[in-house]
Write an enzyme that holds these catalytic residues in place. Structure first.
Site, mmCIF file in Angstrom:
data_model
loop_
_atom_site.group_PDB
_atom_site.id
_atom_site.type_symbol
_atom_site.label_atom_id
_atom_site.label_comp_id
_atom_site.label_asym_id
_atom_site.label_seq_id
_atom_site.Cartn_x
_atom_site.Cartn_y
_atom_site.Cartn_z
ATOM 1 N N GLU A 214 40.768 48.218 62.332
ATOM 2 C CA GLU A 214 39.761 47.282 62.863
ATOM 3 C C GLU A 214 40.333 46.420 63.981
ATOM 4 O O GLU A 214 39.624 46.001 64.878
ATOM 5 C CB GLU A 214 39.226 46.372 61.734
ATOM 6 C CG GLU A 214 37.828 46.754 61.308
ATOM 7 C CD GLU A 214 37.168 45.796 60.333
ATOM 8 O OE1 GLU A 214 37.632 44.671 60.119
ATOM 9 O OE2 GLU A 214 36.149 46.204 59.757
ATOM 10 N N HIS B 162 53.492 66.936 48.385
ATOM 11 C CA HIS B 162 52.904 68.196 47.927
ATOM 12 C C HIS B 162 51.489 68.372 48.452
ATOM 13 O O HIS B 162 50.731 69.185 47.931
ATOM 14 C CB HIS B 162 52.931 68.235 46.396
ATOM 15 C CG HIS B 162 54.330 68.199 45.868
ATOM 16 N ND1 HIS B 162 55.049 69.318 45.540
ATOM 17 C CD2 HIS B 162 55.173 67.145 45.693
ATOM 18 C CE1 HIS B 162 56.261 68.961 45.136
ATOM 19 N NE2 HIS B 162 56.369 67.648 45.231
ATOM 20 N N LYS C 222 25.789 47.855 61.252
ATOM 21 C CA LYS C 222 25.203 46.772 60.447
ATOM 22 C C LYS C 222 23.781 46.485 60.929
ATOM 23 O O LYS C 222 22.858 46.365 60.138
ATOM 24 C CB LYS C 222 26.025 45.489 60.620
ATOM 25 C CG LYS C 222 27.233 45.377 59.734
ATOM 26 C CD LYS C 222 27.737 43.932 59.830
ATOM 27 C CE LYS C 222 29.142 43.784 59.338
ATOM 28 N NZ LYS C 222 29.712 42.478 59.581
#
Ligand code: PA5
Length: 478
Positions: A304, A333, A447
Site C-alpha cells: 500500500e 517444498h 470502495k
C-alpha cells in the site's frame, strides 16, 4: 522493578542483525548490486535522508515518535487491561488492514501458538484472542459459535470509522449486545479511533464506550505501535513497554550516519536498487512459525505504501514491488524451486532466529538408514537454521538476490525493532522512489464503487458511471 531492556548489555545482545552479502554482485554476479551502484545514487540518498529528517521535524512522520511519547497511553492501556482481563473470556478485534494485521502479527509472534487452547491460568489470566478482519459472513457466524458474546470484549478499531467491513461487524455486534445485555452492554465494547474525526468517535462519546486514540498524524499501516496494536497486545499479556523500547532502539540504529551501518537506510537502498534492476517482487520468508504473520503485516505496509501510479511531481510512473509471503522451511517444498530457477525478478528477505524459545532433540535412531540416521542426535532448531542457511546459499548460487535479518530471539524487544525497521525502510524506499508512501488512492475506486452499488447517498454519479460500463461479452464467459 527494573525492566530487562534497561540493561544495556542485554539490549545489545538482542540487537537485530542484517546480512546483505547476497544482495551484492560480489556474491550473486551480474544480477546483484555493486557498491558503485550505491555510490552512484549518493545524491539521491542524501536528498531522501534530508527529506526524512525534515518530515520528522515537521511532524509529518508522527509514527516515528511513538516509541517516546506514549507513557500516559501505555499506563491507561495497562490499567484498563488489568481490570477487564478478568471479566471476559474472549477478546475480539474488529478491524481490517492496518487495524488488524499488526495485532495478529504481534500476538502470533509472542504468544503460545495455541494460546486460545490453553487454560486461562496458562494464558496468564488473559482472555482468548481473536481477530475478525473480513466481512465473510461465515467467519463471523462461526466465531459466534465458539465465543459467549456476553463474556466477550469487542475492540472495534477504525481510524475513519467508515470502513464498511469493520463497521458492518460493529453494527451487528453492538445490536446483539444491546439486545442481550441491556444497558450494561457498553462494557463489552472498547473503541480505538481518531480523537476528533470519523464516525466512531461521536458514537463512542455518545454511548460512553471506553476509547483509545489513534494519533491524527499516524496512518493505518503505520499504527501498530499506537493503541491499535498496543491494546490488543496488552490484552494478550504482551509487554508493550518492551515492544516500544525495541522500536526506540531501532530508531537509534536508523539514525547512524554511516549508511553501511544504518539498517533502515541500507534496506531501503537495496530494495530501491533491486527495483531499478527489475526485481519487482520482494519475498518475505521468516524461518519461524511465530513470525509467519509478520510477513502478512509487511506485505500490506510494502504494497500500500509503495505501489503508486504517480510520483511526487504528478507524473505517471506506476511503481512498486510486489510483496510475497513465504514461510521457511515449509515453503522450501512449495515456492523455492521458483525462487532458485525462475526469473531474475525477485529479492528474498529471510528472517532468521538465533535461539528459538524451544529446542527439540531428535533421537538417535535409524542409524542403519543413512538418509535418516544423520538427523539423530541433532535438534529441530539446528535443522531449521541449517535449512535456512542452505536456502540462502542455493539462491546465491543461482545468482538470486537475498538478504537476512536475524533476531537473537523472538521477544517483544526484537519484535519492536523488526516492526520499526520495516516502517523506516518503507518510508525511506518511498523517498528514494519519489512517491508518497503514506496515501492509498488506488483503493478508493473500489470502495467508491461498492458504496455506489449499495446505494450510499452521495454516490449517485458513481452509480451512473458504473451503470454505463461496457456490458460483459458472453464469449469470454463459460
Ligand atoms: O493503511 C491503511 O490506511 C489502511 O489499510 C487502513 O488501515 C484500513 O483501510 C482500515 O482503515 P480504518 O482504520 O479507517 O478502518
Amino acid at each position: 522493578m527494573s525492566k530487562r531492556f534497561e540493561d544495556q548489555t542485554w539490549k545489545e545482545s538482542m540487537r537485530l542483525r542484517m546480512d546483505f552479502n547476497n544482495m551484492m554482485a560480489d556474491f550473486v554476479g551480474e544480477h546483484g548490486i555493486k557498491e558503485e551502484d550505491i555510490v552512484a545514487i549518493q545524491e539521491k540518498i542524501e536528498i531522501a535522508e534530508a527529506s526524512m529528517k525534515e518530515k520528522r521535524a515537521n511532524g509529518d512522520m508522527d509514527w516515528r515518535d511513538l516509541p517516546y511519547n506514549q507513557a500516559e497511553v501505555v499506563a491507561d492501556i495497562k490499567a484498563y487491561a488489568d481490570v477487564v482481563k478478568d471479566k471476559f473470556d474472549a477478546f475480539v478485534v474488529l478491524g481490517i488492514g492496518g487495524s488488524a494485521l499488526g495485532p495478529i502479527a504481534v500476538q502470533q509472534a509472542i504468544n503460545h501458538p495455541f494460546f486460545n487452547e490453553l487454560s486461562k491460568e496458562d494464558r496468564g489470566g488473559f482472555p482468548r484472542f481473536y481477530v475478525a478482519d473480513n466481512v465473510d459472513p461465515e467467519n463471523l457466524s462461526y466465531l459466534f459459535d465458539i465465543i459467549d458474546v456476553e463474556k466477550t470484549l469487542f475492540n472495534v478499531i477504525s481510524k475513519s470509522g467508515s470502513t464498511s467491513e469493520t463497521m458492518s461487524q460493529f453494527m451487528i455486534i453492538e445490536d446483539m449486545l444491546k439486545e442481550r445485555l441491556g444497558d450494561s452492554y457498553k462494557e463489552n465494547i472498547v473503541c480505538t479511533t481518531d480523537a476528533k474525526n470519523g464516525n466512531l468517535r461521536p458514537m463512542a462519546d455518545k454511548e460512553g464506550y471506553k476509547s483509545f486514540v489513534i494519533p491524527a498524524g499516524v496512518g493505518g499501516r503505520f499504527s501498530e505501535l499506537t493503541p491499535v496494536g498496543l491494546l490488543p497486545a496488552a490484552m494478550a499479556g504482551i509487554d508493550i513497554e518492551e515492544l516500544l523500547a525495541g522500536a526506540a532502539y531501532m530508531d537509534e540504529l536508523c539514525k547512524i550516519e554511516d549508511t553501511f551501518k544504518n539498517p533502515g537506510s541500507m534496506y531501503g537502498i537495496l530494495s530501491y536498487l533491486a527495483m531499478e534492476q527489475d526485481k519487482n517482487i520482494q519475498v518475505m520468508m521468516p524461518y519461524a512459525d511465530s513470525l509467519k504473520y509478520i510477513a502478512d503485516w509487511f506485505a500490506q505496509l510494502w504494497a500500500e505504501s509503495l505501489g503508486k501510479k504517480f510520483n511526487n511531481n504528478g507524473d505517471a510512473v506506476n511503481v512498486g514491488q510486489t510483496p510475497v509471503k513465504a514461510l521457511g522451511a515449509t515453503d522450501q517444498h512449495s515456492q523455492v524451486q521458483l525462487y532458485a530457477e525462475g526469473p531474475f525478478d525477485k529479492m528474498t528477505v529471510f528472517i532468521g532466529v538465533d535461539e528459538y524459545n524451544k529446542s527439540l532433540r531428535i533421537p538417535k535412531v535409524y542409524g542403519d538408514i543413512p538418509s535418516l540416521g544423520f538427523l539423530g542426535g541433532t535438534t529441530q532448531d539446528q535443522l531449521i537454521k541449517t535449512e535456512q542457511m542452505a536456502t540462502e546459499y542455493a539462491l546465491m548460487k543461482q545468482g538470486k538476490m537475498n538478504m537476512t535479518l536475524t533476531l537473537p530471539k523472538v521477544n517483544e524487544f526484537t519484535l519492536g525493532q523488526l516492526l520499526y525497521l520495516f516502517e523506516v525502510t518503507t518510508a525511506f524506499a518511498g523517498e528514494l522512489m519519489d512517491i508518497n508512501a503514506f496515501d492509498q488512492p488506488g483503493v478508493e475506486e473500489g470502495k467508491n464503487a461498492t458504496y455506489a452499488m449499495f446505494g450510499r447517498p452521495g454516490y449517485e454519479d458513481k452509480k451512473a458511471e458504473l451503470d454505463a460500463r461496457p456490458e460483459k461479452n458472453s464469449k469470454f464467459m463459460m
